[in-house]
Enzyme design. Structure first.
Site, PDB file in Angstrom:
ATOM      1  N   ASP A 125      -4.845  56.390  42.851  1.00 33.26           N
ATOM      2  CA  ASP A 125      -6.236  55.936  42.923  1.00 33.26           C
ATOM      3  C   ASP A 125      -6.857  55.697  41.556  1.00 33.26           C
ATOM      4  O   ASP A 125      -6.296  56.079  40.521  1.00 33.26           O
ATOM      5  CB  ASP A 125      -7.083  56.950  43.719  1.00 33.26           C
ATOM      6  CG  ASP A 125      -6.667  58.394  43.442  1.00 33.26           C
ATOM      7  OD1 ASP A 125      -6.178  58.673  42.328  1.00 33.26           O
ATOM      8  OD2 ASP A 125      -6.832  59.244  44.327  1.00 33.26           O
TER       9      ASP A 125
ATOM     10  N   ASP B 280     -12.244  69.080  50.352  1.00 31.45           N
ATOM     11  CA  ASP B 280     -12.623  68.664  51.712  1.00 31.45           C
ATOM     12  C   ASP B 280     -11.417  68.151  52.514  1.00 31.45           C
ATOM     13  O   ASP B 280     -11.576  67.538  53.557  1.00 31.45           O
ATOM     14  CB  ASP B 280     -13.719  67.589  51.647  1.00 31.45           C
ATOM     15  CG  ASP B 280     -13.269  66.335  50.890  1.00 31.45           C
ATOM     16  OD1 ASP B 280     -12.096  66.268  50.450  1.00 31.45           O
ATOM     17  OD2 ASP B 280     -14.094  65.405  50.734  1.00 31.45           O
TER      18      ASP B 280
ATOM     19  N   HIS C 130      -9.158  65.880  51.388  1.00 34.40           N
ATOM     20  CA  HIS C 130      -8.718  64.503  51.109  1.00 34.40           C
ATOM     21  C   HIS C 130      -7.373  64.482  50.393  1.00 34.40           C
ATOM     22  O   HIS C 130      -7.009  65.435  49.695  1.00 34.40           O
ATOM     23  CB  HIS C 130      -9.786  63.701  50.351  1.00 34.40           C
ATOM     24  CG  HIS C 130     -10.025  64.092  48.930  1.00 34.40           C
ATOM     25  ND1 HIS C 130     -11.293  64.231  48.397  1.00 34.40           N
ATOM     26  CD2 HIS C 130      -9.177  64.346  47.887  1.00 34.40           C
ATOM     27  CE1 HIS C 130     -11.198  64.527  47.108  1.00 34.40           C
ATOM     28  NE2 HIS C 130      -9.935  64.626  46.782  1.00 34.40           N
TER      29      HIS C 130
ATOM     30  N   GLU D 136     -11.198  60.184  52.070  1.00 37.66           N
ATOM     31  CA  GLU D 136     -12.154  61.233  52.400  1.00 37.66           C
ATOM     32  C   GLU D 136     -12.173  61.477  53.916  1.00 37.66           C
ATOM     33  O   GLU D 136     -11.624  60.674  54.683  1.00 37.66           O
ATOM     34  CB  GLU D 136     -13.553  60.808  51.919  1.00 37.66           C
ATOM     35  CG  GLU D 136     -13.669  60.638  50.403  1.00 37.66           C
ATOM     36  CD  GLU D 136     -13.761  61.962  49.651  1.00 37.66           C
ATOM     37  OE1 GLU D 136     -13.155  62.964  50.079  1.00 37.66           O
ATOM     38  OE2 GLU D 136     -14.445  61.988  48.601  1.00 37.66           O
TER      39      GLU D 136
HETATM   40  C1  F6R Z   1      -6.358  62.266  42.274  1.00 40.77           C
HETATM   41  C2  F6R Z   1      -6.384  62.396  43.728  1.00 40.77           C
HETATM   42  C3  F6R Z   1      -7.178  63.458  44.382  1.00 40.77           C
HETATM   43  C4  F6R Z   1      -6.988  64.836  43.742  1.00 40.77           C
HETATM   44  C5  F6R Z   1      -7.852  65.869  44.441  1.00 40.77           C
HETATM   45  C6  F6R Z   1      -7.729  67.237  43.822  1.00 40.77           C
HETATM   46  O1  F6R Z   1      -5.515  61.216  41.880  1.00 40.77           O
HETATM   47  O2  F6R Z   1      -5.775  61.621  44.382  1.00 40.77           O
HETATM   48  O3  F6R Z   1      -6.823  63.531  45.732  1.00 40.77           O
HETATM   49  O4  F6R Z   1      -5.653  65.189  43.826  1.00 40.77           O
HETATM   50  O5  F6R Z   1      -9.184  65.467  44.400  1.00 40.77           O
HETATM   51  O6  F6R Z   1      -8.251  67.191  42.522  1.00 40.77           O
HETATM   52  P1  F6R Z   1      -8.046  68.407  41.522  1.00 40.77           P
HETATM   53  O7  F6R Z   1      -6.600  68.509  41.274  1.00 40.77           O
HETATM   54  O8  F6R Z   1      -8.796  68.009  40.290  1.00 40.77           O
HETATM   55  O9  F6R Z   1      -8.596  69.612  42.193  1.00 40.77           O
END
Ligand code: F6R
Length: 263
Positions: A67, A136, A138, A143
């Site tokens: 992403d 959450d 995702h 989301e």
């Molecule tokens: C980032 C991504 C997100 C993160 C998730 C957890 O490329 O795809 O799904 O993996 O938001 O983020 P952290 O690791 O910062 O807690």
């Protein structure tokens, strides 16, 4: 789904690094799906160490990131493009032409998303996909209520995710973009092997919902229950709310020796 509970983010990242090393050695021209955020940082460090000290080569590896934020340029310090260069790519022998990250600054987002899907397919699909987990539930930036068969597209971040990610924008939530381009849940599900990492008590509920809850678009990661080869690697804190924690430990400790060898 294999659930591996280890004592700390350090040991969990070492385990994940072993899996990636094994996969790269087995197939040097492997296609990896990569994530950003805090969770994979230690893993990337360990893979860099393996490259520097043990000669693990990434020269034939192709990568696709999950992403990117929409509306910021690739060279913005908080872009995922900058993140990947800074924390991983610049330390490796990887050919940057083979590293793909969605472009948040394109004019025609839908066309870009179609092209991204084509690039992944053209590379032969993703062999090993790394995932972090949103608080959450995702994966990528799919989301809650994302279609479980979605493809790469634009998504709107929840207020929770924008708050969670404000730390990458000098804690200014108003600077966190509202929109992102993300691989879809369906795109992620086509990877041959998925490695999901989650650390810390803040992820405990999302981890429980992912592994032990019903499959629902309300927790996009729960669809991983329907994938044939998922390895979930979590630390004690992230495992804190799992009902079958002791069973997962027991299964892991009693793996047959042939399974231990392949990681
Ligand atoms: C980032 C991504 C997100 C993160 C998730 C957890 O490329 O795809 O799904 O993996 O938001 O983020 P952290 O690791 O910062 O807690």
């Amino acid at each position: 789904m294999e659930v591996i509970i280890l004592s700390s983010p350090e040991s969990a990242s070492s385990k994940a690094a072993e899996i990636f090393r094994g996969s790269i050695k087995k197939k040097p021209s492997i296609v990896l799906g990569l994530a950003t955020g805090s969770t994979p940082l230690l893993l990337y460090k360990k893979l860099v160490q393996m490259h520097v000290s043990d000669g693990l080569s990434f020269s034939k590896v192709t990568t696709f990131n999950l992403d990117e934020y929409v509306g910021i340029s690739a060279d913005h310090e908080a872009s995922y493009s900058s993140f990947m260069k800074e924390n991983f790519f610049k330390h490796l022998d990887i050919n940057l032409d083979n590293t793909y990250i969605p472009k948040g600054s394109v004019n025609d987002v839908p066309q870009f998303c179609l092209d991204y899907e084509k690039l992944i397919a053209g590379a032969g699909g993703i062999d090993v996909q790394l995932l972090g987990l949103g608080s959450d539930g995702h994966i990528g930036f799919n989301e809650p209520t994302s279609s479980l068969v979605s493809r790469t597209r634009i998504k709107t971040l929840t207020p929770q995710t924008r708050e969670d990610n404000a730390r990458f924008f000098n804690n200014r939530i108003q600077d966190v973009p509202c929109h992102v381009i993300t691989m879809g849940v369906g795109t992620i599900m086509e990877a041959k092997h998925i490695v999901l990492l989650a650390f810390g008590a803040g992820k405990a509920k999302a981890v429980r919902d992912t592994i032990e809850g019903p499959v629902t678009s309300f927790v996009p990661a729960s669809i991983l229950q329907m994938h044939r080869k998922v390895t979930v690697i979590i630390d004690e804190e992230a495992a804190g709310s799992l009902l079958k924690k002791d069973y997962y430990r027991w299964v892991y400790e009693n793996r047959p020796s042939w399974q231990k060898e392949i990681g």
